[in-house]
Structures are given as C-alpha cells and as structure tokens.
Write a protein that holds these residues in place. Structure first.
Motif, PDB file in Angstrom:
ATOM      1  N   GLY A 102      65.515  24.003  53.089  1.00 18.05           N
ATOM      2  CA  GLY A 102      64.024  24.503  52.822  1.00 18.05           C
ATOM      3  C   GLY A 102      63.636  23.934  51.132  1.00 18.05           C
ATOM      4  O   GLY A 102      62.460  23.527  50.850  1.00 18.05           O
ATOM      5  N   LYS A 105      61.952  20.718  50.894  1.00 18.03           N
ATOM      6  CA  LYS A 105      60.875  20.379  51.999  1.00 18.03           C
ATOM      7  C   LYS A 105      59.757  19.659  51.245  1.00 18.03           C
ATOM      8  O   LYS A 105      59.074  19.118  51.836  1.00 18.03           O
ATOM      9  N   ALA A 106      59.479  20.134  50.082  1.00 17.87           N
ATOM     10  CA  ALA A 106      58.234  19.741  49.490  1.00 17.87           C
ATOM     11  C   ALA A 106      58.602  18.337  48.550  1.00 17.87           C
ATOM     12  O   ALA A 106      57.718  17.984  47.516  1.00 17.87           O
ATOM     13  N   LEU A 142      53.619  20.112  50.462  1.00 22.89           N
ATOM     14  CA  LEU A 142      53.119  21.531  49.611  1.00 22.89           C
ATOM     15  C   LEU A 142      52.304  22.248  49.894  1.00 22.89           C
ATOM     16  O   LEU A 142      52.119  23.638  50.194  1.00 22.89           O
ATOM     17  N   GLY A 145      52.767  24.087  53.154  1.00 19.78           N
ATOM     18  CA  GLY A 145      53.704  25.370  52.684  1.00 19.78           C
ATOM     19  C   GLY A 145      52.786  26.204  52.059  1.00 19.78           C
ATOM     20  O   GLY A 145      52.949  27.578  52.552  1.00 19.78           O
ATOM     21  N   ARG A 146      51.880  26.168  51.382  1.00 23.62           N
ATOM     22  CA  ARG A 146      50.909  27.008  50.861  1.00 23.62           C
ATOM     23  C   ARG A 146      50.289  27.604  51.878  1.00 23.62           C
ATOM     24  O   ARG A 146      49.939  28.947  51.919  1.00 23.62           O
ATOM     25  N   ARG A 149      52.276  30.041  53.526  1.00 26.93           N
ATOM     26  CA  ARG A 149      52.652  31.406  52.998  1.00 26.93           C
ATOM     27  C   ARG A 149      51.555  32.179  52.836  1.00 26.93           C
ATOM     28  O   ARG A 149      51.789  33.605  53.064  1.00 26.93           O
ATOM     29  N   ARG A 150      50.297  31.781  52.864  1.00 25.48           N
ATOM     30  CA  ARG A 150      49.222  32.535  52.883  1.00 25.48           C
ATOM     31  C   ARG A 150      49.055  33.430  54.319  1.00 25.48           C
ATOM     32  O   ARG A 150      48.747  34.488  54.459  1.00 25.48           O
ATOM     33  N   ALA A 152      51.852  34.043  56.200  1.00 24.27           N
ATOM     34  CA  ALA A 152      52.898  35.000  56.162  1.00 24.27           C
ATOM     35  C   ALA A 152      52.371  36.295  55.572  1.00 24.27           C
ATOM     36  O   ALA A 152      52.797  37.657  55.943  1.00 24.27           O
TER      37      ALA A 152
ATOM     38  N   THR B 140      66.455  30.307  50.524  1.00 22.59           N
ATOM     39  CA  THR B 140      65.970  29.091  50.139  1.00 22.59           C
ATOM     40  C   THR B 140      66.491  27.604  50.809  1.00 22.59           C
ATOM     41  O   THR B 140      65.841  26.631  50.812  1.00 22.59           O
ATOM     42  N   GLN B 142      67.777  27.482  53.755  1.00 19.39           N
ATOM     43  CA  GLN B 142      67.534  27.340  55.351  1.00 19.39           C
ATOM     44  C   GLN B 142      66.756  26.394  55.568  1.00 19.39           C
ATOM     45  O   GLN B 142      65.638  26.000  54.922  1.00 19.39           O
ATOM     46  N   TYR B 145      62.521  26.761  56.203  1.00 14.04           N
ATOM     47  CA  TYR B 145      61.978  27.329  55.275  1.00 14.04           C
ATOM     48  C   TYR B 145      61.288  26.596  54.199  1.00 14.04           C
ATOM     49  O   TYR B 145      61.591  25.330  54.147  1.00 14.04           O
ATOM     50  N   SER B 146      60.028  26.894  53.912  1.00 12.60           N
ATOM     51  CA  SER B 146      59.214  26.011  53.161  1.00 12.60           C
ATOM     52  C   SER B 146      58.534  26.218  51.810  1.00 12.60           C
ATOM     53  O   SER B 146      58.217  27.540  51.718  1.00 12.60           O
ATOM     54  N   PRO B 147      58.652  25.521  50.826  1.00  8.77           N
ATOM     55  CA  PRO B 147      57.891  25.886  49.500  1.00  8.77           C
ATOM     56  C   PRO B 147      56.571  25.739  49.644  1.00  8.77           C
ATOM     57  O   PRO B 147      55.953  25.215  50.773  1.00  8.77           O
ATOM     58  N   PRO B 148      55.855  26.264  48.977  1.00 12.91           N
ATOM     59  CA  PRO B 148      56.201  27.061  47.713  1.00 12.91           C
ATOM     60  C   PRO B 148      56.733  28.490  47.772  1.00 12.91           C
ATOM     61  O   PRO B 148      55.967  29.043  48.567  1.00 12.91           O
TER      62      PRO B 148
END
Lengths: 177, 198
Positions: A102, A105-106, A142, A145-146, A149-150, A152, B140, B142, B145-148
């Motif tokens: 993970g 990933k970015a 990225l 991913g943001r 995250r939002r 989630a 982190t 795994q 799993y994705s940043p940020p």
C-alpha cells in the motif's frame, strides 16, 4: 549517500543486475548481498542503510509480498515515515504483475523485463526519479486514493449514525420494559 | 477491521488508540463491544464480526497469569485461531481475510506462542503511540491499501482530543462508555484531522 535496493531473496540475481546498471550510471547503491559489512547483523545493517539512504528502489515480484526479510525492509521505511516524504524517491520496480504494498501505491511503478535493454531503460528512469523525486509520485493514483479516503470517512460517519440510532432504540425499549 | 483486545479500564487507552488508528486509516473498526447486550452467545457474535471483516487484529500482550489463582486469559488466542480459520476458509470461498497479532516488545512471545514463528508480529510497549505505530505500520504495507493516509504522528496528535472527548462523554454517561459513544468520539476527531498530503 546511497540508494537502498530492497528485494526478495528469490529476486537476488535481478537485484544484482539492476545494481550493476545503476553503478554504471554512477549511482551509489546499497544491496545487502554486496554491501553488508562483515560481522554486522543483517537487521542492524539494513536499518542503518535505510536510515542513511537518499532514495529507495523496491524490486517486487513476481509473486509479490511474502518474503519476511523484504517485509522487514518495508516496515523500516514505513516506521521511519519516509513514504510520506514527497522529496524522498521511492521507486517500485515490478517483475511480472505482483501486488504492490500500500505505501507504494501513490508512486509510479517501473516494469522490469528480462532483457538487457529493459534493465538499461529502468536504470535510466530510476536515475531521472532520483534527480527529480517529484516525478516518482503518481498524482492520478494519489487523487484516486483521496477520493477513496473521503468515501471511507463518509461510510464511517454513517456507521456511527446507525450505531447511535440503534442505541437510542435499545434505550427506549429498556425504558418501556 | 475487527479488533480483538482486552476491554478493561487498564487497556482502555490502548483500545481507544487502536480504534482511532483503524478509523483514521480509512477502515471501519469493529469489535465484540458493538453487540454487547444482545442475547446471542459472545463467541457467536465474535465469529460473526470476524467473518464480516476483511482484517482482524489480535492483541496478545496480556499473557501473564492474573488474580489470586494466577490464571491467564485465553480469549485472545482463541479468537486469533478463529481468524486463522476464517482466512483459510476465505481462500477457498474468495472472501479474503487477513489477520495480525500484536505482541509485547522483545522476544517473549516466542516463548508463549511459538507457533507464530516466522510471522514477525508487530510489537507494542503498552503505550498509545506504540499501538498506533504497530497498527499503522502493518496496515500501510497491505497490498489493497491506498495512500494518502495520516501518519502515526498525525494520529497521535489527535489522540488527546479523543481522550478529552471520551472523558466528557464518560462523565455524562455516568462512568460508562458504550461502543456507539466511542465510535462517535472517534468520528468527530477524525473529521477534524487535516487531509494528508501523500
């Protein structure tokens, strides 16, 4: 300052070949098979080399994660939070199509084939990323991913609301009883 | 992520730090406390929660005997065994589950749970920061799993706000913190965290 080469034991020959290509381009590399000083414990040598590294190349695959020694190296990079530093080049180099951890990933991944030309090409791209670490960050991923995250956080907020509503209902039932 | 750990007052600061970390990293924290008060046997509720979770974390730091009879609690290892079983079943059924055990600092776990040899479980020293770092570090790396994501440092900086919120809630709740209240506190604290850069 050197570039730390993280690799699984099963990919040692690819790591050594890539190291040779980088050294031809005057990149100072640290590879445990070559650079671990005599008498130094492996884990201590690795920790010290990671802490003093200017950048990282992660050779991954083809079967992906699973090598506990390579996982130890990843864990050190994560524990020291180097993955959160956009000025620190972290370059995943993939053999085949493995799962990428993970924290990488970015970052832009480079694909390493089995031909001498591929090693030269990847080494050239690594040199570019070392000179300009910002290009190792994959802005598109990225942003994805943001967004994830939002989503989630929103889903967690909904979970919290459901729990609260159920709690109120239970309290009501207890009061009636 | 299903959290399997002690729920007593002594462990509460670590439990709250773990819940905060899991949620800050974008996962929904779950544990046996979410169904407390329901009539189903506890072990069934745990099995259900585990099987519905993609990840589980098992704290094995309480390995000493306790009380006048010097008894050791076996709940955590039992539930870790259930998670292992779910992981192997999941490989067949296509519903993945991954687990991690947290152990005390040092190598003592190699003596009380030697079957974990080869796993290098993350260790903590019984402090919120060490729990935050252990969970964060494992998640982190795994592959799905994705940043940020917020750094362990950013999570630790938010932790006192959670403690403050929960203390107030505990006073209002006559000394008891329910799972919905803990989750609400965590949700509030996370909402106030700034978005990580990378």
């Amino acid at each position: 300052m050197h570039v730390f080469i993280s690799h699984s034991r099963v990919n040692s020959s690819a790591a050594i070949r890539l190291c040779d290509e980088l050294r031809k381009r005057t990149v100072d590399t640290w590879l445990d098979a070559r650079d671990l000083a005599l008498g130094v414990e492996w884990d201590q040598g690795v920790i010290s080399a990671i802490q003093s590294a200017a950048g990282f190349v992660f050779l991954i695959g083809p079967q992906g994660p699973g090598d506990r020694w390579q996982t130890f190296e990843w864990q050190q990079v994560v524990d020291h939070e180097y993955y959160l530093d956009p000025a620190k080049p972290l370059i995943p180099v993939l053999l085949g199509n493995p799962d990428v951890p993970g924290f990488l990933k970015a970052r832009h991944s480079l694909i390493l084939g089995d031909t001498p030309g591929s090693y030269e090409d990847v080494a050239g791209k690594i040199v570019s990323a070392l000179e300009n670490p910002a290009i190792s960050v994959d802005e598109k991923k990225l942003e994805l991913g943001r967004q994830a995250r939002r989503q989630a956080l929103e889903s967690f907020r909904e979970y919290s609301q459901v729990l609260e509503e159920e709690d109120i209902k239970r309290a009501g039932i207890r009061a009636v009883e | 992520m299903f959290l399997n750990c002690p729920f007593d007052d002594l462990f509460a600061p670590l439990f709250h730090a773990a819940v905060l970390t899991i949620a800050a990293l974008g996962l929904t924290p779950r544990c046996a406390r979410e169904t407390e008060g329901e009539s189903d046997p506890r072990i069934d509720r745990i099995a259900k929660g585990l099987s519905e979770s993609k990840y589980s974390i098992h704290d094995l730091s309480r390995f000493h005997g306790e009380g006048p009879d010097n008894l050791s609690r076996f709940n955590m290892p039992l539930e870790l065994g259930m998670a292992l079983s779910i992981r192997y079943q999941g490989k067949i059924s296509g519903t993945p589950h991954n687990w991690v055990a947290m152990v005390p600092n040092g190598f003592v776990h190699q003596r009380f749970i030697s079957d974990l040899a080869g796993f290098d479980p993350p260790a903590h020293e019984g402090t919120p920061i060490s729990v935050i770092k252990a969970i964060s570090g494992w998640l982190t790396i795994q592959p799905d799993y994705s940043p940020p994501v917020p750094s362990p440092k950013a999570i630790l900086e938010s932790y006192p706000k959670l403690v403050e919120w929960l203390e107030q809630a505990k006073t209002e709740g006559l000394g008891h913190l329910t799972w919905p209240v803990i989750v609400k506190g965590v949700e509030r604290v996370i909402a106030a965290m700034s978005e990580p850069a990378i």
